[in-house]
Design a protein around this motif. Sequence first.
Motif, PDB file in Angstrom:
ATOM      1  N   ARG A  86       0.828  -1.206   0.000  1.00  0.00           N
ATOM      2  CA  ARG A  86       0.000   0.000   0.000  1.00  0.00           C
ATOM      3  C   ARG A  86       0.862   1.256   0.000  1.00  0.00           C
ATOM      4  O   ARG A  86       1.944   1.286   0.587  1.00  0.00           O
ATOM      5  CB  ARG A  86      -0.947  -0.028   1.196  1.00  0.00           C
ATOM      6  N   ASP A  87       0.348   2.294  -0.643  1.00  0.00           N
ATOM      7  CA  ASP A  87       1.087   3.535  -0.801  1.00  0.00           C
ATOM      8  C   ASP A  87       1.529   4.107   0.543  1.00  0.00           C
ATOM      9  O   ASP A  87       2.677   4.547   0.692  1.00  0.00           O
ATOM     10  CB  ASP A  87       0.213   4.548  -1.547  1.00  0.00           C
ATOM     11  N   GLU A  88       0.642   4.080   1.542  1.00  0.00           N
ATOM     12  CA  GLU A  88       1.011   4.658   2.838  1.00  0.00           C
ATOM     13  C   GLU A  88       2.100   3.845   3.527  1.00  0.00           C
ATOM     14  O   GLU A  88       2.957   4.404   4.228  1.00  0.00           O
ATOM     15  CB  GLU A  88      -0.213   4.783   3.747  1.00  0.00           C
ATOM     16  N   GLU A  89       2.128   2.520   3.333  1.00  0.00           N
ATOM     17  CA  GLU A  89       3.193   1.694   3.905  1.00  0.00           C
ATOM     18  C   GLU A  89       4.539   2.033   3.267  1.00  0.00           C
ATOM     19  O   GLU A  89       5.564   2.126   3.955  1.00  0.00           O
ATOM     20  CB  GLU A  89       2.886   0.213   3.668  1.00  0.00           C
ATOM     21  N   ILE A  90       4.541   2.207   1.969  1.00  0.00           N
ATOM     22  CA  ILE A  90       5.766   2.530   1.250  1.00  0.00           C
ATOM     23  C   ILE A  90       6.305   3.881   1.710  1.00  0.00           C
ATOM     24  O   ILE A  90       7.517   4.049   1.932  1.00  0.00           O
ATOM     25  CB  ILE A  90       5.493   2.512  -0.268  1.00  0.00           C
ATOM     26  N   ASP A  91       5.408   4.843   1.880  1.00  0.00           N
ATOM     27  CA  ASP A  91       5.798   6.174   2.344  1.00  0.00           C
ATOM     28  C   ASP A  91       6.426   6.096   3.731  1.00  0.00           C
ATOM     29  O   ASP A  91       7.505   6.661   3.992  1.00  0.00           O
ATOM     30  CB  ASP A  91       4.559   7.075   2.370  1.00  0.00           C
ATOM     31  N   ILE A  92       5.782   5.380   4.646  1.00  0.00           N
ATOM     32  CA  ILE A  92       6.301   5.247   6.007  1.00  0.00           C
ATOM     33  C   ILE A  92       7.662   4.557   5.995  1.00  0.00           C
ATOM     34  O   ILE A  92       8.607   4.998   6.670  1.00  0.00           O
ATOM     35  CB  ILE A  92       5.306   4.473   6.898  1.00  0.00           C
ATOM     36  N   TRP A  93       7.786   3.493   5.229  1.00  0.00           N
ATOM     37  CA  TRP A  93       9.041   2.744   5.233  1.00  0.00           C
ATOM     38  C   TRP A  93      10.209   3.591   4.721  1.00  0.00           C
ATOM     39  O   TRP A  93      11.319   3.542   5.261  1.00  0.00           O
ATOM     40  CB  TRP A  93       8.922   1.462   4.414  1.00  0.00           C
ATOM     41  N   LEU A  94       9.984   4.389   3.712  1.00  0.00           N
ATOM     42  CA  LEU A  94      11.075   5.150   3.125  1.00  0.00           C
ATOM     43  C   LEU A  94      11.406   6.425   3.889  1.00  0.00           C
ATOM     44  O   LEU A  94      12.545   6.889   3.834  1.00  0.00           O
ATOM     45  CB  LEU A  94      10.741   5.501   1.664  1.00  0.00           C
ATOM     46  N   ARG A  95      10.437   6.995   4.621  1.00  0.00           N
ATOM     47  CA  ARG A  95      10.677   8.341   5.145  1.00  0.00           C
ATOM     48  C   ARG A  95      10.445   8.516   6.646  1.00  0.00           C
ATOM     49  O   ARG A  95      10.921   9.500   7.223  1.00  0.00           O
ATOM     50  CB  ARG A  95       9.799   9.332   4.385  1.00  0.00           C
ATOM     51  N   ALA A  96       9.735   7.610   7.302  1.00  0.00           N
ATOM     52  CA  ALA A  96       9.373   7.826   8.706  1.00  0.00           C
ATOM     53  C   ALA A  96      10.499   7.415   9.642  1.00  0.00           C
ATOM     54  O   ALA A  96      11.340   6.565   9.309  1.00  0.00           O
ATOM     55  CB  ALA A  96       8.109   7.035   9.046  1.00  0.00           C
TER      56      ALA A  96
ATOM     57  N   ASP B 297      10.745   4.572  15.037  1.00  0.00           N
ATOM     58  CA  ASP B 297       9.665   4.341  15.997  1.00  0.00           C
ATOM     59  C   ASP B 297       8.319   4.162  15.312  1.00  0.00           C
ATOM     60  O   ASP B 297       7.434   3.479  15.840  1.00  0.00           O
ATOM     61  CB  ASP B 297       9.576   5.504  16.996  1.00  0.00           C
ATOM     62  N   GLU B 298       8.150   4.773  14.151  1.00  0.00           N
ATOM     63  CA  GLU B 298       6.921   4.597  13.376  1.00  0.00           C
ATOM     64  C   GLU B 298       7.055   3.448  12.377  1.00  0.00           C
ATOM     65  O   GLU B 298       6.165   2.606  12.263  1.00  0.00           O
ATOM     66  CB  GLU B 298       6.580   5.886  12.634  1.00  0.00           C
ATOM     67  N   ALA B 299       8.175   3.376  11.679  1.00  0.00           N
ATOM     68  CA  ALA B 299       8.360   2.375  10.635  1.00  0.00           C
ATOM     69  C   ALA B 299       8.418   0.952  11.191  1.00  0.00           C
ATOM     70  O   ALA B 299       8.037  -0.005  10.493  1.00  0.00           O
ATOM     71  CB  ALA B 299       9.624   2.671   9.848  1.00  0.00           C
TER      72      ALA B 299
END
Length: 223
Positions: free
Chosen positions: A183-193, A196-198
């Motif tokens: 999912r787009d939001e998972e990809i965003d979190i993995w690359l940039r968060a 503690d969030e990722a």
Amino acid sequence: MCNLYTSTTNIEALRQLSRLLDRLADRAFFNEESFDVYPNRFGPVIRMVEGGPEMVRARWGMPSPPSMLQGKDFDYGITNIRNTVSPHWRPWLSPGHRCLVPVLKFAEPDPARKRPGERTPDAWFARPDGRPFFFAGLRTRWTGKRLAREEPATHELYAFLTTASNALVAQVHPKAMPVILTRDEEIDIWLRAPWDEARHLQRPAEESDLIILPGEKDRPKLP
């Protein structure tokens, strides 16, 4: 654990998976539809750089903990990473060391059926619609020997996280499965968060995200 998967460098198919990949460059030496990737071989990964997403070739296997080398002067590498609280992996958990590993399908061996010397995968898993997805990967640049017969060199390395198996994968391999991002939001979190969030993405995929491919239990043996 997963030690064989089929990747793709089909740029247009990968761009469709996330808005972050809209600017993924189309390079002449990529754009293959599919190919199998084995440990310590080369596969594509997508990393974030100052200009946006970038696809590079990297060698599958992150540096091993020193305790596992047992005096060897070469390091074959670690392909699957589970224990992210280990001090060994801590330096590579930041966004700058995270990457996406493009996947079309992956193989899991059944430990209960494996005979001595047998390396044939028992089942292959893919998305129901056949679209690509990503493993949640870590990457680094490392200098050393990958094989005893090789000379020291500088390598771009990667591996991906694993987690507990969901009910579907557990039918074949009950202990672990790769961490999958669809999912787009998972990809965003993995690359940039921040981590503690990722770190919450290190969880089993939904069963509905995968199928066992029919007729795939007799794929060619690993080399």
